[in-house]
Design a protein around this motif. Sequence first.
Motif, short mmCIF file in Angstrom:
data_model
loop_
_atom_site.label_atom_id
_atom_site.label_comp_id
_atom_site.label_asym_id
_atom_site.label_seq_id
_atom_site.Cartn_x
_atom_site.Cartn_y
_atom_site.Cartn_z
N UNK A 34 87.53 16.73 26.43
CA UNK A 34 87.52 16.56 25.12
C UNK A 34 87.10 17.54 24.46
N UNK A 35 85.91 18.17 24.61
CA UNK A 35 85.39 19.29 23.95
C UNK A 35 86.20 20.62 24.27
N UNK A 36 86.84 20.85 25.33
CA UNK A 36 87.66 21.79 25.43
C UNK A 36 89.10 21.76 24.69
N UNK A 37 89.57 20.60 24.60
CA UNK A 37 90.61 20.50 23.86
C UNK A 37 90.59 20.31 22.18
N UNK A 38 89.20 19.94 21.82
CA UNK A 38 88.87 19.84 20.64
C UNK A 38 88.52 21.48 19.88
N UNK A 39 88.12 21.97 20.77
CA UNK A 39 87.44 23.56 20.32
C UNK A 39 88.76 24.53 20.19
N UNK A 40 89.80 24.14 20.95
CA UNK A 40 91.21 25.19 21.00
C UNK A 40 91.65 25.29 19.67
#
Length: 349
Positions: A34-40
């Motif tokens: 989720x973090x990797x997705x949100x940070x993109x």
Amino acid sequence: MQNNNYPKLHNASWPGVVGKGPDSEPPISIDTMIDLTANAEVDGIKFDGFDLFLFDPHMDIDASDDDIKKMADKAVAKNLEIGSLVAPVWTPTGGGSAMGSKEEREKFVTQVRKACRIAQKLRELGVRPHGIVRIDSSVDPVSWAADPSANTKLIAETFREACDVASDFGESLAAEGEICWGGMHGWKTMINTLEAVDRPNIGFQADMAHTLLYLLGYNKPDERILPENFQWDDRATLTDGLKTLTDALRPWTIDFHVAQNDGTVFGSGTHDKTGRHCQASDPNGKLNIPEDAGYWLRNDDGTLTKRFKHICWDGCMFPNEVMMQPKTWNDILGAMIKVREQHGWHEAE
């Protein structure tokens, strides 16, 4: 700034789980995915949500209401929505073959029921405005080929029961177009199975990496579309093949994965000869992602289908080292933005 706000752009969470485990690399947690997705982010544009695999360690198919609420809260905290869900219908996860024994088929339907319960709860919590529940036949093509007619009939019967269960929850089911699943491993075979189910709430999930292999007849040579001597630099022939394929399957398509493929297969066990996903920027990728997505997203007269409100990136089997790099997800997001620029639309929100 992009004018189109639909379809929404989702990332898949399951690359953090699929292909991971004791014999490979450790899973990547749902929080990290989720973090990797949100940070993109690309030019101020971010992912709108993620699609979810109902499988430990990401989410237990027997999750309590509190567990479901926690997952919804994780999404909301990162300004993301949840879209399509993957039902773990396979034998090792508590399910069974859709053409197996009565007990196996009952287990299959039970897993769908559990998945639809979670789907409904997430919808009621306001975090899942659209999406489907994904299924497959949970059996290999060789087993299916022992008696294609009888086995297709059994798969259709199981899918029909699953559709009736899904309808009770207000859900639709999408059969995954992946060549490792019996009764779904060729494009004509897939259509025959869907037609045999004969329910309004079933459709097709197109993944650009997987459906590319329908053209080559892997696992179903008699349904090959491209010529035997096909060379990948022959773009005109590839385009004709894609048009043939998408004209046939597009009317069934209710869920769509943007993806890249290098024209090879990979897999083991029940995932034998399945599509090898590539990074969006892979120079060996055989697809022109934004152009080829259009064959799925537009009718043959060029009008948009608007059959689904979000599209999802699928990149299974990426090494953890690749998945932990922000550039990987920015490249993916950039590719999806191009798809939406060319084949999206705007709706007031």
